[in-house]
Design a protein around this motif. Structure first.
Motif, mmCIF file in Angstrom:
data_model
loop_
_atom_site.group_PDB
_atom_site.id
_atom_site.type_symbol
_atom_site.label_atom_id
_atom_site.label_comp_id
_atom_site.label_asym_id
_atom_site.label_seq_id
_atom_site.Cartn_x
_atom_site.Cartn_y
_atom_site.Cartn_z
ATOM 1 N N CYS A 73 20.411 74.847 34.895
ATOM 2 C CA CYS A 73 20.884 73.524 35.359
ATOM 3 C C CYS A 73 20.011 72.401 34.960
ATOM 4 N N ALA A 74 20.564 71.280 35.145
ATOM 5 C CA ALA A 74 19.663 70.026 34.683
ATOM 6 C C ALA A 74 19.304 69.349 35.956
ATOM 7 N N LEU A 75 17.868 68.945 35.762
ATOM 8 C CA LEU A 75 17.084 68.248 36.655
ATOM 9 C C LEU A 75 17.713 66.391 36.508
ATOM 10 N N VAL A 76 18.461 66.051 37.144
ATOM 11 C CA VAL A 76 19.105 64.684 36.849
ATOM 12 C C VAL A 76 18.430 63.586 37.653
ATOM 13 N N GLY A 77 17.587 63.893 38.565
ATOM 14 C CA GLY A 77 17.028 62.832 39.386
ATOM 15 C C GLY A 77 15.970 63.278 40.586
ATOM 16 N N GLY A 78 15.575 62.313 41.341
ATOM 17 C CA GLY A 78 14.747 62.867 42.529
ATOM 18 C C GLY A 78 14.237 61.891 43.167
#
Length: 347
Positions: A136-141
């Motif tokens: 999966c993608a890390l799209v923000g935080g």
């Protein structure tokens, strides 16, 4: 952001420029997780993702959120911060895959007493590794610097993930039947649950965390306890891609067997698990001996060596195990579904 700096805010303990430096360091790591569907890049106000729904009749979003818990205390004591991010991702995506969904993206939340860009980069390196393992993608935080709320050398870490599954392929246990076979996937250790008890048993603030122990095969207690939670997404996907009918899945987290296994069962059915059918990891023997913990409490707190259990028809059990072996995974036939209302029986 070149002109963004507040002397007053810095005097209160919040250095916004440290936040910009942290983003600069983590951006390449974040982008290494990008998969088809990611829109934009790090730095916007919201992470965007355009899912591919081709071939799905009725897409269903499945979400999960969790944190790392007091395992972080071990990271502080060991001054090692590059693995707990894997735990954070694992605790979310392992729950999502129980419903048959594939995780699409992940967001993290780091709250700290002081924004140390190097430490933030270490934490995010673990998060990105977990995302790559889960596909999966890390799209923000969000990194929140909160002086006066957290000690300057401590932080908290939590996350949130969203996955997707076609409604007709949701795994919900409704088709479970007597005679179905239970297959277990091994854990890597304590994972990220039960650490309040672990910390009490070993008095971790005052014990030797770094010396090798014979009981742990020459590994130190600290390294053993910090071993990241295993991510089971690709293992379950390998079984599904082989066409095996997975009827129910249980992620063995806090509450151990007695709390989690019944969650995948339906009324009138019980999971009968054979305790000799899978290896019990040495760390659990050490915890039990050191703490004088009753056997039932161990299985009601820890995963004891099995991080995930799923049910398949008896006729498909061998094919499921073969699919896992072909994918480089280890699996054990650990029991069966029987009639009864206990939810789970350990025999």
């Amino acid at each position: 952001m070149k002109n963004s700096h507040s002397e007053s805010y810095a005097a209160a303990g919040v250095d916004v420029t440290a936040g910009y430096e942290a983003v600069k360091r983590i951006k390449p790591m974040v982008e290494s997780t990008y998969i088809p569907g990611v829109m934009g890049t790090l730095g916007g106000f919201g992470g965007m993702f355009a899912p591919d729904m081709a071939g799905m009749k009725k897409p269903v979003l499945v979400s999960g959120t969790d944190g790392v818990g007091t395992k972080l205390k071990l990271a502080f004591l060991m001054d090692r911060h590059d693995t707990v991010g894997i735990d954070c991702v694992a605790m979310c995506v392992n729950d999502i895959v129980c419903g048959g969904a594939a995780p699409l993206f992940f967001l993290d939340y780091i709250a700290c007493g002081k924004n140390d860009p190097g430490r933030i980069a270490d934490i995010v390196s673990g998060i990105t590794e977990g995302c790559r393992q889960a596909g999966c993608a890390l799209v923000g935080g969000e990194t929140a610097e909160m002086p006066g709320f957290y000690p300057v050398d401590e932080y908290d870490l939590a996350g949130f993930s969203v996955g997707m599954v076609d409604e007709e392929k949701i795994i919900d246990g409704k088709r479970l039947s007597q005679g179905d076979v239970l297959i277990g996937l091994p854990s890597t250790g304590v994972h990220s649950n039960g650490f309040s008890l672990v910390r009490k048993v070993f008095d971790v603030e005052h014990c030797d965390l770094k010396s090798p122990l014979d009981e742990l095969g020459g590994k130190s207690l600290g390294d053993t306890l910090l071993t990241p939670t295993r991510i089971y997404v690709k293992a379950i996907q390998a079984v599904l891609k082989a066409g095996v009918d997975i009827k129910a899945v249980s992620h063995i987290t806090g509450g151990g067997f007695y709390e989690n296994v019944p969650r995948m069962m339906t009324e009138g059915l019980t999971a009968r698990i054979e305790l000799g059918s899978f290896p019990r990891l040495p760390i659990f023997d050490l915890i039990q001996k050191q703490g004088g913990i009753p056997e039932r409490d161990m299985y009601n707190t820890f995963n004891m060596g099995l991080g995930m259990i799923f049910a398949v028809p008896a006729s498909e059990a061998a094919r499921a195990i073969d699919a896992l072996k072909a994918a480089g995974e280890t699996a054990y036939q650990v029991g069966s579904v029987v009639s009864g209302d206990a939810g789970v029986e350990l025999v």
